[in-house]
Design an enzyme around this catalytic site. Structure first.
Site, PDB file in Angstrom:
ATOM      1  N   ASN A 239      40.051  50.579  49.058  1.00  4.77           N
ATOM      2  CA  ASN A 239      41.150  51.160  48.058  1.00  4.77           C
ATOM      3  C   ASN A 239      40.894  52.596  47.703  1.00  4.77           C
ATOM      4  OD1 ASN A 239      42.931  51.596  45.980  1.00  4.77           O
ATOM      5  ND2 ASN A 239      41.944  50.258  44.683  1.00  4.77           N
TER       6      ASN A 239
ATOM      7  N   LYS B  23      42.182  54.575  45.708  1.00  2.00           N
ATOM      8  CA  LYS B  23      42.869  54.829  44.187  1.00  2.00           C
ATOM      9  C   LYS B  23      43.414  56.189  44.454  1.00  2.00           C
ATOM     10  CE  LYS B  23      39.060  52.360  42.459  1.00  2.00           C
ATOM     11  NZ  LYS B  23      38.627  51.470  41.141  1.00  2.00           N
TER      12      LYS B  23
ATOM     13  N   HIS C 111      46.451  45.248  40.679  1.00  2.00           N
ATOM     14  CA  HIS C 111      45.129  45.832  40.770  1.00  2.00           C
ATOM     15  C   HIS C 111      45.143  45.982  39.202  1.00  2.00           C
ATOM     16  CE1 HIS C 111      41.884  48.603  40.687  1.00  2.00           C
ATOM     17  NE2 HIS C 111      41.597  48.031  41.827  1.00  2.00           N
TER      18      HIS C 111
ATOM     19  N   GLU D 229      43.862  48.312  37.513  1.00  2.00           N
ATOM     20  CA  GLU D 229      44.399  49.533  36.832  1.00  2.00           C
ATOM     21  C   GLU D 229      45.820  49.567  36.642  1.00  2.00           C
ATOM     22  OE1 GLU D 229      42.339  51.942  39.785  1.00  2.00           O
ATOM     23  OE2 GLU D 229      40.404  51.086  38.865  1.00  2.00           O
TER      24      GLU D 229
ATOM     25  N   GLU E 234      38.668  40.351  41.115  1.00  2.00           N
ATOM     26  CA  GLU E 234      38.065  41.488  41.096  1.00  2.00           C
ATOM     27  C   GLU E 234      37.773  41.581  39.362  1.00  2.00           C
ATOM     28  OE1 GLU E 234      38.706  45.157  43.590  1.00  2.00           O
ATOM     29  OE2 GLU E 234      40.602  45.132  42.447  1.00  2.00           O
TER      30      GLU E 234
ATOM     31  N   GLY F  53      34.473  49.948  39.520  1.00  2.00           N
ATOM     32  CA  GLY F  53      34.113  51.330  39.356  1.00  2.00           C
ATOM     33  C   GLY F  53      33.065  51.327  38.346  1.00  2.00           C
TER      34      GLY F  53
ATOM     35  N   SER G  73      32.605  47.352  42.471  1.00  2.00           N
ATOM     36  CA  SER G  73      31.227  47.717  42.888  1.00  2.00           C
ATOM     37  C   SER G  73      30.616  47.265  44.299  1.00  2.00           C
ATOM     38  CB  SER G  73      30.514  47.866  41.575  1.00  2.00           C
ATOM     39  OG  SER G  73      31.118  48.513  40.687  1.00  2.00           O
TER      40      SER G  73
END
Ligand code: PEP
Length: 246
Positions: free
Chosen positions: A8, A10, A93, A95, A164, A170, A208
């Site tokens: 991904n 991003k 996701h 985010e 996740e 991150g 991560s």
């Protein structure tokens, strides 16, 4: 089950940096033991389609509209993604859930929109640190998955699921293999209760993941692959993770 390693990117990249990364990936990934895909920002999908043609790497997008067409400024439909060879799309996701207030119901409808276009939705679920510390992890991921099951029950076996934990994305803080496996087992049980074809649904871990921790995570019984953010932006790192899955 064949392992899957999905990157991904991003909101990262440029035509020039993508070209170098994609060349290295196309050379480094052979068709075989593991399915590999990269989820790129929408403006670069044409570039991926051109560069990855004939390679063993699948093309993924990072989001799609729940609608098919019309007055939805800024949105991108599943049919549009299909025109660029997109096979996978991330939905839900963290985010998107956090910065764009995407609800469980919207995520479920986005998964439905992807499936209707023949694109595999990679449905992301995961708890925040506060939710984990409050002992709510299981309830949160079960609730997020339940919305997708409710809307997509009949074609649930066509999705990919990704666990996740938000606190691991991150941050450099990876869930331990045991922590991840425990949640994957919960999700697997929920899938088994929802469909007789649950065995076909890959459940990826993301948060991560890197070349050092991938092997152990990927060796857990219910971890069928990885969704890789930061480490997917460097060809050498991503290829090392892919090697761990083979
Ligand atoms: C992600 O964005 O899905 C992700 C897992 O990011 P990272 O690997 O950087 O934690």
């Amino acid at each position: 089950m064949k392992k899957r390693i999905f990157g991904n990117w991003k909101m990262n990249g440029s035509l020039a940096s993508n070209a170098a990364l994609l060349d290295a990936l196309a050379q480094g990934v052979q068709a075989g033991a593991c399915d590999v895909a990269v989820c790129a920002p929408a403006p670069y999908l044409a570039q991926l389609q051109a560069v990855l043609a004939g390679s063993a790497i699948g093309i993924g997008a990072q989001d799609l509209s729940a609608h098919t067409e019309g007055a939805y400024t800024g949105e991108v439909s599943g049919a549009m993604l299909r025109e660029f060879g997109v096979r996978y799309v991330l939905v839900g996701h963290s985010e998107r859930r956090q910065y764009h207030a995407e609800s469980d119901e919207l995520v479920a409808r986005k998964a439905q929109a992807a499936l209707a276009c023949g694109i595999t939705p990679v449905v992301c679920v995961g708890e925040t640190l506060a939710q984990r510390e409050a002992g709510e992890t299981e309830a949160v991921v079960r609730r997020q998955l339940a919305a997708v099951v409710q809307v997509n029950g009949h074609c649930l076996s066509e999705i990919v699921l990704a666990y996740e934990p938000v606190w691991a994305i991150g941050t450099g803080k990876t869930a331990t293999p045991a922590q991840a496996q425990a949640v994957h087992a919960v999700l697997r049980a929920q899938l088994l209760a929802a469909t007789t074809a649950a065995g076909r649904i890959p459940v990826l871990y993301g948060g991560s993941m890197n070349a050092s921790n991938a092997s152990e995570l990927l060796s857990q019984m219910d971890i069928d692959g990885g969704l890789v953010g930061g480490a997917s932006l460097k060809a050498a790192d991503f290829l090392r993770i892919v090697a761990c899955a083979q």
